[in-house]
Design an enzyme around this catalytic site. Structure first.
Site, PDB file in Angstrom:
ATOM      1  N   HIS A 468       6.066 -13.526   9.383  1.00 46.26           N
ATOM      2  CA  HIS A 468       4.943 -12.631   9.652  1.00 46.26           C
ATOM      3  C   HIS A 468       4.469 -11.910   8.396  1.00 46.26           C
ATOM      4  CE1 HIS A 468       6.648 -12.238  14.023  1.00 46.26           C
ATOM      5  NE2 HIS A 468       5.984 -13.380  13.853  1.00 46.26           N
ATOM      6  N   PRO A 469       4.218 -12.596   7.281  1.00 48.66           N
ATOM      7  CA  PRO A 469       3.757 -11.898   6.077  1.00 48.66           C
ATOM      8  C   PRO A 469       2.390 -11.257   6.292  1.00 48.66           C
ATOM      9  CG  PRO A 469       3.523 -14.267   5.794  1.00 48.66           C
ATOM     10  CD  PRO A 469       4.296 -14.061   7.068  1.00 48.66           C
TER      11      PRO A 469
END
Length: 557
Positions: A468-469
């Site tokens: 989930h950058p």
């Protein structure tokens, strides 16, 4: 070698496909969508559990890796990102999670007008086609199918019962009035098939005469005239080409791709650009900074209860799984990344849920690798709102070179008690009566780790990204802000960023649904700006304005 359109969108992922659909709905807008990967033709993309095959496949996945980091025992961690139509929505675990209302109210409190929960909820609903129909919190008839899981296993029910026994309430809809609680995940799937943004938003409009979709087009840089973006330079089939944008350039290349493109174009921190040999066009210190991700600590428990491990490791049962899916689109091949969701608190002192569980009725060393040869389940826990911040920095002036990704997990000591508390909650669930009687032992990390110092060491050694950058082109008005509340680049005209990189703070949950919402809201703002500009031109014109004719833009693959 040069084309001219109204809007150029870079990246046909979770955001780009939404933008292409909404902007091309006006036939007077000619839109070009550039995607570095290829078409979404692999059958594994469309089978929900196919992410076990598509992740780490360089034909479909960028296969990024973080820099080695002492904070996670010197490891370099895999960061899969989609390189195909649909982007990461074609590779992800299909989980539909919006986050907490407080996340978006916090964005607004940081000075981003129009981004409170009340403001963004209509855009979540606009995109959604919820299996149970429209309600106060859900939409029906939108391009994105959202459904309940089509797989149930007893060990998951035991896990849910155990969570309730330690005081976590059951929640039938964590995307509804409140997020807190335990329940089954919602997923972006329909009748046993993945529902990516390529399938939901792009495929239905591919025949629009004013939409060009160019795959295998690797963006090199943004083109400028002074402080205004004018187009994109990209490589297609070994040839350098350009496309001019009459109205705007829109970067939707993700939390790694968008800051990389900006930096290669001379927009970003002067130190990074100078070190890479890129001439500074516009110094913007926040480009590539503020990187955030969810770090998950995976606990694996051996069980007496049979799990999916037993099914996938048995040749006969494995064949029956394939037959069941072929005949009814049900069974283990419809498995999302996890079955059970928990949103709860790492300690009683926390004001709102700060940890999330992903429970799987199977176990493996990591996605893409085979299941363990024994009955087991996985209980992964991640910190929802980490304080640690990292960066994305180009290494050279070659736009095809991967940037350095410094995740800096656990670098902020405020994160330590949260991850330690998360492991303790996982063990409390495992020790609850409904689940304990089915557990043989804790396989990973092992019950020998007991003290807080030892549990922090567990987090360093046994953690992985949950992919989930976000945050590397943050929205705001402070010194590190890259875009304003309308997602326009600060100091540069006719250029916006629309993807997870604009999040000032990471949302409390999986990021695909929020990115789709961001793109829906961005499309509305872009079209709104275009209408205002058109009205202004008409009012200022000394003579009648003749509308520009739209030629057949054609299609590309």
């Amino acid at each position: 070698m040069q084309q001219e359109v109204d809007y150029v969108i870079v990246g046909a992922g979770s955001a780009g496909c939404v933008l292409a659909n909404r902007l091309s709905a006006d036939p007077s807008n000619v839109v070009m969508l550039l995607e570095a990967g290829g078409p979404d033709k692999s059958p594994w993309i469309h089978i929900p559990v196919g992410y076990f095959k598509t992740m780490h496949d360089p034909e479909l996945d960028w296969c990024y890796r973080t820099e080695a980091d002492d904070a996670v025992a010197g490891r370099s961690i895999d960061w899969p990102r989609g390189k195909v139509l649909g982007g990461s929505s074609s590779l992800n675990g299909l989980l539909y999670v919006r986050g907490q209302r407080e996340d978006y109210d916090r964005w607004a409190e940081l000075g981003n007008a129009g981004w409170s929960y009340r403001d963004v909820l209509p855009y979540f609903k606009k995109s959604e086609d919820q299996e149970h129909g429209a309600s106060e919190y859900h939409g029906a008839g939108g391009p994105l199918k959202v459904s309940d899981l089509r797989l149930r296993r007893p060990i998951a029910d035991h896990f849910i019962a155990a969570a309730q026994e330690i005081g976590i309430p059951f929640n039938t809809d964590y995307n509804g009035a409140t997020q807190e609680g335990v329940g089954y995940f919602q997923q972006t799937a329909f009748k046993g098939l993945r529902w990516s943004t390529a399938k939901g938003f792009l495929k239905p409009v591919r025949d629009r005469r004013n939409l060009i979709v160019q795959t295998r087009a690797q963006t090199r840089k943004v083109l400028f005239n002074g402080k205004e973006a004018t187009g994109i330079e990209y490589v297609h089939e070994g040839v350098v080409k350009t496309v001019r944008a009459r109205v705007e350039v829109i970067l939707a290349a993700g939390a790694i791709g968008s800051p990389q493109i900006l930096q290669n174009s001379g927009v970003g921190p002067a130190r990074v650009l100078n070190n890479a040999g890129v001439q500074v066009r516009h110094e913007l210190p926040g480009v590539g900074r503020n990187l955030q991700d969810h770090l998950q600590v995976r606990l694996v428990f051996k069980t007496r209860e049979r799990t999916l491990n037993d099914e996938v490791n048995n040749p006969l049962k494995k064949a029956l799984i394939g037959l069941q899916y072929a005949l009814s689109r049900t069974g283990p091949l419809t498995l999302a990344a996890s079955q059970v969701a928990i949103f709860t608190r790492s300690s009683p002192d926390v004001a709102r849920p700060d940890i999330q569980f992903h429970m799987q009725p199977l176990s493996a060393d990591k996605p893409g690798q085979g299941a363990h040869p024994f009955s087991a389940f996985t209980s992964s826990v991640c910190q929802l709102r980490p304080h640690s911040r990292g960066s994305v920095e180009i290494r050279s002036n070659d736009p095809l070179n991967y940037p350095a990704i410094h995740a800096n997990y656990l670098s902020d000591e405020r994160d330590h008690p949260v991850v330690i508390g998360g492991i303790k909650v996982a063990r409390r669930i495992a020790a609850a009566p409904s689940l304990a009687k089915h557990i043989v032992s804790e396989f990973i990390p092992g019950s020998q780790y007991r003290t807080d110092a030892e549990l922090l060491d567990v987090a360093r050694k046994f953690s992985q990204s949950i992919y989930h950058p976000a945050g590397t082109c943050k929205m705001g008005s402070d010194a590190l802000a890259v875009v304003d509340e309308r997602l326009k680049l600060r100091g540069i005209g006719r250029l916006r960023v629309v993807d997870a990189s604009i999040m000032p703070e990471l949302v409390s949950g999986n990021t695909n649904a929020p990115v789709i919402m961001i793109a829906e809201k961005a499309a509305y703002m872009i079209l709104e700006d275009r209408r205002y500009q058109h009205v202004a031109r008409v009012e200022d014109a000394p003579e009648a304005v003749v509308a520009k004719p739209v030629a057949h833009a054609g299609q590309r693959d």
